[in-house]
Design a protein around this motif. Structure first.
Motif, PDB file in Angstrom:
ATOM      1  N   SER A  52      -2.551  28.277  20.133  1.00 21.95           N
ATOM      2  CA  SER A  52      -2.687  27.708  21.467  1.00 21.95           C
ATOM      3  C   SER A  52      -2.828  26.200  21.404  1.00 21.95           C
ATOM      4  CB  SER A  52      -3.919  28.317  22.147  1.00 21.95           C
ATOM      5  OG  SER A  52      -4.205  27.628  23.338  1.00 21.95           O
ATOM      6  N   ASP A  53      -2.144  25.519  22.306  1.00 22.99           N
ATOM      7  CA  ASP A  53      -2.307  24.082  22.515  1.00 22.99           C
ATOM      8  C   ASP A  53      -2.682  23.883  23.971  1.00 22.99           C
ATOM      9  OD1 ASP A  53      -1.552  23.340  19.953  1.00 22.99           O
ATOM     10  OD2 ASP A  53       0.553  23.065  20.502  1.00 22.99           O
ATOM     11  N   ALA A  54      -3.944  23.703  24.237  1.00 18.42           N
ATOM     12  CA  ALA A  54      -4.397  23.456  25.602  1.00 18.42           C
ATOM     13  C   ALA A  54      -4.443  21.952  25.811  1.00 18.42           C
ATOM     14  CB  ALA A  54      -5.760  24.087  25.834  1.00 18.42           C
ATOM     15  N   THR A  55      -3.424  21.403  26.451  1.00 19.21           N
ATOM     16  CA  THR A  55      -3.352  19.958  26.630  1.00 19.21           C
ATOM     17  C   THR A  55      -4.225  19.479  27.781  1.00 19.21           C
ATOM     18  OG1 THR A  55      -1.350  20.229  27.955  1.00 19.21           O
ATOM     19  CG2 THR A  55      -1.061  19.743  25.612  1.00 19.21           C
ATOM     20  N   SER A  56      -4.496  20.357  28.742  1.00 16.32           N
ATOM     21  CA  SER A  56      -5.362  20.020  29.872  1.00 16.32           C
ATOM     22  C   SER A  56      -5.679  21.302  30.618  1.00 16.32           C
ATOM     23  CB  SER A  56      -4.659  19.027  30.801  1.00 16.32           C
ATOM     24  OG  SER A  56      -3.723  19.691  31.623  1.00 16.32           O
ATOM     25  N   PRO A  57      -6.610  21.254  31.575  1.00 19.17           N
ATOM     26  CA  PRO A  57      -6.879  22.445  32.397  1.00 19.17           C
ATOM     27  C   PRO A  57      -5.693  22.827  33.292  1.00 19.17           C
ATOM     28  CG  PRO A  57      -8.687  20.865  32.566  1.00 19.17           C
ATOM     29  CD  PRO A  57      -7.570  20.184  31.843  1.00 19.17           C
ATOM     30  N   MET A  58      -4.691  21.937  33.360  1.00 22.54           N
ATOM     31  CA  MET A  58      -3.524  22.197  34.194  1.00 22.54           C
ATOM     32  C   MET A  58      -2.300  22.636  33.388  1.00 22.54           C
ATOM     33  SD  MET A  58      -4.530  21.942  37.222  1.00 22.54           S
ATOM     34  CE  MET A  58      -2.983  22.075  38.095  1.00 22.54           C
ATOM     35  N   ARG A  59      -2.379  22.554  32.052  1.00 19.16           N
ATOM     36  CA  ARG A  59      -1.222  22.951  31.238  1.00 19.16           C
ATOM     37  C   ARG A  59      -1.679  23.384  29.857  1.00 19.16           C
ATOM     38  NH1 ARG A  59       4.009  19.218  29.776  1.00 19.16           N
ATOM     39  NH2 ARG A  59       5.000  20.679  28.366  1.00 19.16           N
ATOM     40  N   SER A  60      -1.139  24.520  29.429  1.00 16.86           N
ATOM     41  CA  SER A  60      -1.423  25.032  28.102  1.00 16.86           C
ATOM     42  C   SER A  60      -0.150  25.662  27.548  1.00 16.86           C
ATOM     43  CB  SER A  60      -2.536  26.081  28.167  1.00 16.86           C
ATOM     44  OG  SER A  60      -2.865  26.526  26.883  1.00 16.86           O
ATOM     45  N   THR A  61      -0.029  25.617  26.224  1.00 11.92           N
ATOM     46  CA  THR A  61       1.126  26.215  25.561  1.00 11.92           C
ATOM     47  C   THR A  61       0.649  27.239  24.549  1.00 11.92           C
ATOM     48  OG1 THR A  61       2.403  24.169  25.788  1.00 11.92           O
ATOM     49  CG2 THR A  61       3.181  25.760  24.162  1.00 11.92           C
ATOM     50  N   LEU A  62       1.235  28.427  24.618  1.00 18.74           N
ATOM     51  CA  LEU A  62       1.003  29.465  23.621  1.00 18.74           C
ATOM     52  C   LEU A  62       2.244  29.554  22.746  1.00 18.74           C
ATOM     53  CD1 LEU A  62      -0.619  32.325  25.746  1.00 18.74           C
ATOM     54  CD2 LEU A  62      -1.758  30.665  24.265  1.00 18.74           C
ATOM     55  N   HIS A  63       2.063  29.401  21.435  1.00 24.51           N
ATOM     56  CA  HIS A  63       3.159  29.467  20.469  1.00 24.51           C
ATOM     57  C   HIS A  63       3.143  30.857  19.835  1.00 24.51           C
ATOM     58  CE1 HIS A  63       3.637  25.067  20.619  1.00 24.51           C
ATOM     59  NE2 HIS A  63       2.321  25.074  20.786  1.00 24.51           N
ATOM     60  N   LEU A  64       4.168  31.657  20.132  1.00 23.32           N
ATOM     61  CA  LEU A  64       4.255  33.019  19.623  1.00 23.32           C
ATOM     62  C   LEU A  64       5.125  33.035  18.376  1.00 23.32           C
ATOM     63  CD1 LEU A  64       3.944  33.070  22.856  1.00 23.32           C
ATOM     64  CD2 LEU A  64       4.588  35.440  22.634  1.00 23.32           C
ATOM     65  N   GLN A  65       4.697  33.797  17.372  1.00 27.00           N
ATOM     66  CA  GLN A  65       5.465  33.887  16.130  1.00 27.00           C
ATOM     67  C   GLN A  65       5.503  35.327  15.646  1.00 27.00           C
ATOM     68  OE1 GLN A  65       4.102  31.327  12.988  1.00 27.00           O
ATOM     69  NE2 GLN A  65       5.635  32.054  11.555  1.00 27.00           N
ATOM     70  N   GLY A  66       6.674  35.764  15.197  1.00 24.79           N
ATOM     71  CA  GLY A  66       6.817  37.102  14.617  1.00 24.79           C
ATOM     72  C   GLY A  66       7.381  38.102  15.600  1.00 24.79           C
ATOM     73  N   ARG A  67       6.695  39.245  15.689  1.00 27.39           N
ATOM     74  CA  ARG A  67       7.158  40.360  16.522  1.00 27.39           C
ATOM     75  C   ARG A  67       6.123  40.687  17.601  1.00 27.39           C
ATOM     76  NH1 ARG A  67      11.100  43.709  14.318  1.00 27.39           N
ATOM     77  NH2 ARG A  67      10.199  45.478  15.404  1.00 27.39           N
ATOM     78  N   LEU A  68       6.570  40.662  18.854  1.00 26.75           N
ATOM     79  CA  LEU A  68       5.712  41.067  19.965  1.00 26.75           C
ATOM     80  C   LEU A  68       6.191  42.455  20.392  1.00 26.75           C
ATOM     81  CD1 LEU A  68       3.435  40.444  21.903  1.00 26.75           C
ATOM     82  CD2 LEU A  68       5.059  39.198  23.333  1.00 26.75           C
ATOM     83  N   ASP A  69       5.458  43.476  19.931  1.00 24.88           N
ATOM     84  CA  ASP A  69       5.908  44.855  20.124  1.00 24.88           C
ATOM     85  C   ASP A  69       4.719  45.770  20.407  1.00 24.88           C
ATOM     86  OD1 ASP A  69       4.683  45.206  17.617  1.00 24.88           O
ATOM     87  OD2 ASP A  69       6.584  45.175  16.547  1.00 24.88           O
ATOM     88  N   ALA A  70       4.928  47.054  20.306  1.00 27.15           N
ATOM     89  CA  ALA A  70       3.888  48.039  20.620  1.00 27.15           C
ATOM     90  C   ALA A  70       2.676  47.908  19.705  1.00 27.15           C
ATOM     91  CB  ALA A  70       4.466  49.451  20.522  1.00 27.15           C
TER      92      ALA A  70
END
Length: 130
Positions: A7-25
């Protein structure tokens, strides 16, 4: 490969989640929990960016997780934007029409241009962006 999230929370108005790998069951629960924690720190009308540049695979469970985030952000008058999906992941979103095309960006520069456009339009009294 497993799943990881940064997670990169740049401010209370914007945040970025960096996903890596497999998002599955097997990994969507971990993602849902982490995303819920991140959403708690974002204010009304904020923007959550999901950086998919390192996400190699997404299943229907992962799509449900993204839809859940989008629903939560919309209820808070916010935005969920997808950044740089790999071709195979982008194709999944395209096929199921899970995310409007205007919410998917190829680079951080393209995303910043869009956000700048929204803000200028709002300040100029233009119509609201969906």
């Amino acid at each position: 490969m497993t799943f990881s999230l940064r997670s990169d929370a740049t401010s209370p108005m914007r945040s970025t989640l960096h996903l890596q790998g497999r998002l599955d069951a097997l990994t969507f629960g971990e993602f849902d929990e982490a995303a819920a924690r991140e959403l708690q720190h974002l204010e009304e009308g904020s923007t959550l960016v999901l950086d998919l540049s390192l996400l190699e695979y997404i299943s229907s469970a992962g799509l449900r997780s993204v839809a859940k985030i989008r629903k939560t952000m919309r209820a808070r008058n916010g935005y969920t934007l997808l950044l740089n999906p790999q071709p195979q992941v982008g194709k999944v979103f395209e096929i199921v029409k899970a995310v409007p095309v205007n919410e998917v960006f190829k680079s951080m520069d393209e995303l910043d241009e869009y956000l700048d456009h929204i803000q200028r339009k709002m300040l100029g009294g233009g119509e609201e962006i969906d």
